[in-house]
Write a protein that holds these residues in place. Structure first.
Motif, PDB file in Angstrom:
ATOM      1  N   THR A 233       0.824  -1.208   0.000  1.00 49.04           N
ATOM      2  CA  THR A 233       0.000   0.000   0.000  1.00 49.04           C
ATOM      3  C   THR A 233       0.857   1.256   0.000  1.00 49.04           C
ATOM      4  OG1 THR A 233      -1.747  -1.180   1.203  1.00 49.04           O
ATOM      5  CG2 THR A 233      -1.833   1.220   1.207  1.00 49.04           C
ATOM      6  N   ILE A 234       1.904   1.278   0.809  1.00 48.76           N
ATOM      7  CA  ILE A 234       2.796   2.439   0.863  1.00 48.76           C
ATOM      8  C   ILE A 234       3.480   2.650  -0.479  1.00 48.76           C
ATOM      9  CG2 ILE A 234       4.905   3.339   1.907  1.00 48.76           C
ATOM     10  CD1 ILE A 234       4.024   2.044   4.524  1.00 48.76           C
ATOM     11  N   PHE A 235       3.990   1.572  -1.074  1.00 48.16           N
ATOM     12  CA  PHE A 235       4.631   1.688  -2.388  1.00 48.16           C
ATOM     13  C   PHE A 235       3.644   2.208  -3.431  1.00 48.16           C
ATOM     14  CE2 PHE A 235       8.070  -1.763  -1.545  1.00 48.16           C
ATOM     15  CZ  PHE A 235       8.730  -0.859  -0.721  1.00 48.16           C
ATOM     16  N   SER A 236       2.405   1.752  -3.372  1.00 52.74           N
ATOM     17  CA  SER A 236       1.407   2.173  -4.347  1.00 52.74           C
ATOM     18  C   SER A 236       1.026   3.641  -4.153  1.00 52.74           C
ATOM     19  CB  SER A 236       0.157   1.288  -4.233  1.00 52.74           C
ATOM     20  OG  SER A 236       0.472  -0.071  -4.476  1.00 52.74           O
ATOM     21  N   ILE A 237       0.950   4.092  -2.908  1.00 52.39           N
ATOM     22  CA  ILE A 237       0.658   5.503  -2.640  1.00 52.39           C
ATOM     23  C   ILE A 237       1.769   6.383  -3.196  1.00 52.39           C
ATOM     24  CG2 ILE A 237       0.476   7.213  -0.795  1.00 52.39           C
ATOM     25  CD1 ILE A 237      -0.985   5.087   0.852  1.00 52.39           C
ATOM     26  N   ILE A 238       3.013   6.007  -2.927  1.00 50.41           N
ATOM     27  CA  ILE A 238       4.142   6.780  -3.439  1.00 50.41           C
ATOM     28  C   ILE A 238       4.130   6.802  -4.965  1.00 50.41           C
ATOM     29  CG2 ILE A 238       6.658   6.890  -3.558  1.00 50.41           C
ATOM     30  CD1 ILE A 238       6.723   5.672  -0.751  1.00 50.41           C
ATOM     31  N   GLY A 239       3.871   5.649  -5.581  1.00 47.71           N
ATOM     32  CA  GLY A 239       3.826   5.589  -7.037  1.00 47.71           C
ATOM     33  C   GLY A 239       2.707   6.430  -7.629  1.00 47.71           C
ATOM     34  N   SER A 240       1.570   6.483  -6.941  1.00 50.15           N
ATOM     35  CA  SER A 240       0.446   7.281  -7.457  1.00 50.15           C
ATOM     36  C   SER A 240       0.774   8.768  -7.437  1.00 50.15           C
ATOM     37  CB  SER A 240      -0.809   7.005  -6.624  1.00 50.15           C
ATOM     38  OG  SER A 240      -1.213   5.656  -6.741  1.00 50.15           O
ATOM     39  N   PHE A 241       1.373   9.242  -6.363  1.00 47.99           N
ATOM     40  CA  PHE A 241       1.729  10.653  -6.292  1.00 47.99           C
ATOM     41  C   PHE A 241       2.878  11.003  -7.241  1.00 47.99           C
ATOM     42  CE2 PHE A 241      -0.314  10.700  -1.975  1.00 47.99           C
ATOM     43  CZ  PHE A 241      -1.274  11.623  -2.299  1.00 47.99           C
ATOM     44  N   GLN A 242       3.648  10.010  -7.668  1.00 50.56           N
ATOM     45  CA  GLN A 242       4.737  10.239  -8.613  1.00 50.56           C
ATOM     46  C   GLN A 242       4.317   9.997 -10.063  1.00 50.56           C
ATOM     47  OE1 GLN A 242       7.909   7.708  -7.249  1.00 50.56           O
ATOM     48  NE2 GLN A 242       8.667   9.220  -5.781  1.00 50.56           N
ATOM     49  N   LEU A 243       3.026   9.858 -10.328  1.00 49.24           N
ATOM     50  CA  LEU A 243       2.545   9.549 -11.664  1.00 49.24           C
ATOM     51  C   LEU A 243       3.052  10.569 -12.687  1.00 49.24           C
ATOM     52  CD1 LEU A 243       0.644   7.584 -13.184  1.00 49.24           C
ATOM     53  CD2 LEU A 243      -1.193   9.243 -12.814  1.00 49.24           C
ATOM     54  N   PHE A 244       3.797  10.067 -13.667  1.00 51.40           N
ATOM     55  CA  PHE A 244       4.376  10.969 -14.670  1.00 51.40           C
ATOM     56  C   PHE A 244       4.501  10.308 -16.040  1.00 51.40           C
ATOM     57  CE2 PHE A 244       8.161  12.447 -16.970  1.00 51.40           C
ATOM     58  CZ  PHE A 244       7.813  13.776 -17.185  1.00 51.40           C
ATOM     59  N   ASN A 245       5.092   9.116 -16.102  1.00 52.87           N
ATOM     60  CA  ASN A 245       5.406   8.499 -17.400  1.00 52.87           C
ATOM     61  C   ASN A 245       4.170   8.320 -18.268  1.00 52.87           C
ATOM     62  OD1 ASN A 245       8.189   8.272 -17.146  1.00 52.87           O
ATOM     63  ND2 ASN A 245       8.053   6.323 -16.062  1.00 52.87           N
ATOM     64  N   GLU A 246       3.117   7.744 -17.678  1.00 55.82           N
ATOM     65  CA  GLU A 246       1.939   7.417 -18.473  1.00 55.82           C
ATOM     66  C   GLU A 246       1.258   8.651 -19.066  1.00 55.82           C
ATOM     67  OE1 GLU A 246       3.029   4.031 -16.021  1.00 55.82           O
ATOM     68  OE2 GLU A 246       2.682   6.147 -15.588  1.00 55.82           O
ATOM     69  N   PRO A 247       0.934   9.694 -18.280  1.00 57.18           N
ATOM     70  CA  PRO A 247       0.320  10.880 -18.906  1.00 57.18           C
ATOM     71  C   PRO A 247       1.265  11.602 -19.858  1.00 57.18           C
ATOM     72  CG  PRO A 247       0.753  11.264 -16.577  1.00 57.18           C
ATOM     73  CD  PRO A 247       0.957   9.807 -16.813  1.00 57.18           C
ATOM     74  N   ASN A 248       2.549  11.601 -19.567  1.00 60.53           N
ATOM     75  CA  ASN A 248       3.497  12.276 -20.447  1.00 60.53           C
ATOM     76  C   ASN A 248       3.583  11.591 -21.804  1.00 60.53           C
ATOM     77  OD1 ASN A 248       5.562  14.105 -21.200  1.00 60.53           O
ATOM     78  ND2 ASN A 248       7.125  12.633 -20.614  1.00 60.53           N
ATOM     79  N   ILE A 249       3.562  10.283 -21.815  1.00 61.94           N
ATOM     80  CA  ILE A 249       3.668   9.538 -23.080  1.00 61.94           C
ATOM     81  C   ILE A 249       2.345   9.562 -23.841  1.00 61.94           C
ATOM     82  CG2 ILE A 249       4.099   7.252 -24.059  1.00 61.94           C
ATOM     83  CD1 ILE A 249       5.969   6.763 -21.666  1.00 61.94           C
ATOM     84  N   LEU A 250       1.230   9.553 -23.117  1.00 59.96           N
ATOM     85  CA  LEU A 250      -0.078   9.557 -23.777  1.00 59.96           C
ATOM     86  C   LEU A 250      -0.486  10.946 -24.272  1.00 59.96           C
ATOM     87  CD1 LEU A 250      -2.291   7.241 -21.525  1.00 59.96           C
ATOM     88  CD2 LEU A 250      -1.412   6.752 -23.812  1.00 59.96           C
ATOM     89  N   ARG A 251       0.191  11.977 -23.831  1.00 56.99           N
ATOM     90  CA  ARG A 251      -0.239  13.334 -24.171  1.00 56.99           C
ATOM     91  C   ARG A 251      -0.289  13.594 -25.673  1.00 56.99           C
ATOM     92  NH1 ARG A 251       2.055  18.777 -24.288  1.00 56.99           N
ATOM     93  NH2 ARG A 251       0.369  20.223 -23.766  1.00 56.99           N
ATOM     94  N   PRO A 252       0.684  13.146 -26.487  1.00 61.44           N
ATOM     95  CA  PRO A 252       0.549  13.375 -27.939  1.00 61.44           C
ATOM     96  C   PRO A 252      -0.690  12.709 -28.545  1.00 61.44           C
ATOM     97  CG  PRO A 252       2.805  12.813 -27.381  1.00 61.44           C
ATOM     98  CD  PRO A 252       1.992  12.551 -26.163  1.00 61.44           C
ATOM     99  N   LEU A 253      -1.182  11.640 -27.913  1.00 64.41           N
ATOM    100  CA  LEU A 253      -2.369  10.956 -28.417  1.00 64.41           C
ATOM    101  C   LEU A 253      -3.656  11.531 -27.838  1.00 64.41           C
ATOM    102  CD1 LEU A 253      -1.058   7.276 -28.097  1.00 64.41           C
ATOM    103  CD2 LEU A 253      -1.020   8.748 -30.127  1.00 64.41           C
ATOM    104  N   ALA A 254      -3.535  12.303 -26.752  1.00 65.14           N
ATOM    105  CA  ALA A 254      -4.726  12.863 -26.104  1.00 65.14           C
ATOM    106  C   ALA A 254      -4.433  14.282 -25.650  1.00 65.14           C
ATOM    107  CB  ALA A 254      -5.132  11.992 -24.922  1.00 65.14           C
TER     108      ALA A 254
END
Length: 308
Positions: A233-254
């Motif tokens: 749970t702690i690792f997942s919370i940290i990963g959620s607040f660090q969300l970057f790769n997915e929206p950055n890569i999807l941005r040209p498509l959306a």
């Protein structure tokens, strides 16, 4: 009459020379030194430099000026920052329970011993974690496409009109699907490893008492892997607040759905590299680090209290 004399007290052992004690005290630091040096270089130094940057501001007149906590005051009043934080908070509240729940169900199924081809399923479920995040996001991004992707092919083949996964209303759920696909196997492995070390004597006692599988899971397995659940749970919370790769890569498509302030990390990246606001970017990053640290610490305390 013979009088018994008490045995002579043993002579005290001489203390080791001071030079030898000094060598012993420095030996531990010699082993610890390389780690401390690397830790200070790659962790403490960047944090210290970020704090230093956050106390200054580049101005057209006067150049770099010390402003104290003005950047923090500005960040706390920044609607873009709070919108991005609310977005990742929603992402965390929905995606993390789904991901951990699926990982836990898979781990319990593998540990039950009733699943045929257990090794095959374990490797298959873990395999997406071995795919780099960039590759996984590009793969799903093109599948989401309504013109040249899988969604578009389904619409054309069956004459239907499926919702666009990269639309503003659905893109966050689409990102959650990608992250879940990537990390279910990782969390499953954590839970499965914790389940494998539970003593079999507990299962034998439960079988003698006539406990069913559901009772064994709720009374034995889940309490035994509470520590693993807290860590995941702690690792997942940290990963959620660090969300970057997915929206950055999807941005040209959306482009219409993902803006430069879509997540706090994306916002700091845009401020620093596109807006040249390095000082304000450092401020936002420090605030996000503090928020993440506090939430992770609260989750850890609650998990430890329940496990006591």
């Amino acid at each position: 009459m013979t009088t018994l004399q008490p045995p002579a007290a043993a002579a005290p052992r001489p203390a080791p020379p001071p030079a030898r004690r000094d060598r012993r005290s420095w030996t531990g630091w010699g082993f610890l030194g390389p780690f401390v040096a690397v830790f200070a270089l790659v962790f403490l130094a960047p944090i210290g430099y970020s704090i230093y940057l956050s106390l200054f501001r580049d101005q057209l007149i006067g150049g770099t000026t010390f402003v104290g906590l003005d950047n923090y005051t500005q960040a706390l009043k920044d609607d873009q920052f709070w919108d991005s934080l609310a977005r990742v908070a929603l992402f965390l509240a929905v995606q993390v329970p789904i991901m951990l729940g699926v990982a836990l169900l898979v781990a319990l199924a593998l540990d039950s011993g009733r699943l045929y081809g257990k090794s095959f399923f374990r490797i298959t479920i873990f395999l997406p974690y071995a795919v780099p995040a960039v590759v996984a996001t590009l793969m799903w991004g093109f599948m989401y496409g309504t013109k040249y992707g899988l969604v578009g092919d389904v619409n054309e083949a069956f004459g239907v009109s499926l919702p666009d996964p990269l639309s503003p209303d659905l893109v966050l759920a689409s990102i959650g699907n990608i992250v879940t696909w990537e990390f279910v196997g990782y969390n499953m492995l954590i839970f499965y490893s914790a389940l494998r070390v539970i003593p079999h004597s507990l299962y034998e006692a439960a079988e003698i008492d006539g406990a069913g599988q559901i009772r064994v899971i709720t009374a034995i397995k889940l309490p035994a892997i509470r520590g693993a659940l807290v860590i995941a749970t702690i690792f997942s919370i940290i990963g959620s607040f660090q969300l970057f790769n997915e929206p950055n890569i999807l941005r040209p498509l959306a482009r219409n759905a993902i803006t430069t302030d879509y997540t706090p990390n994306f916002y700091t990246y845009s401020l620093s590299f596109n807006g040249q606001q390095h000082n304000y970017s450092a401020t936002v990053a420090i605030i996000m680090g503090l928020i993440t640290m506090v939430i992770a610490y609260v989750v850890q305390l609650r998990g430890m209290r329940k496990g006591a």
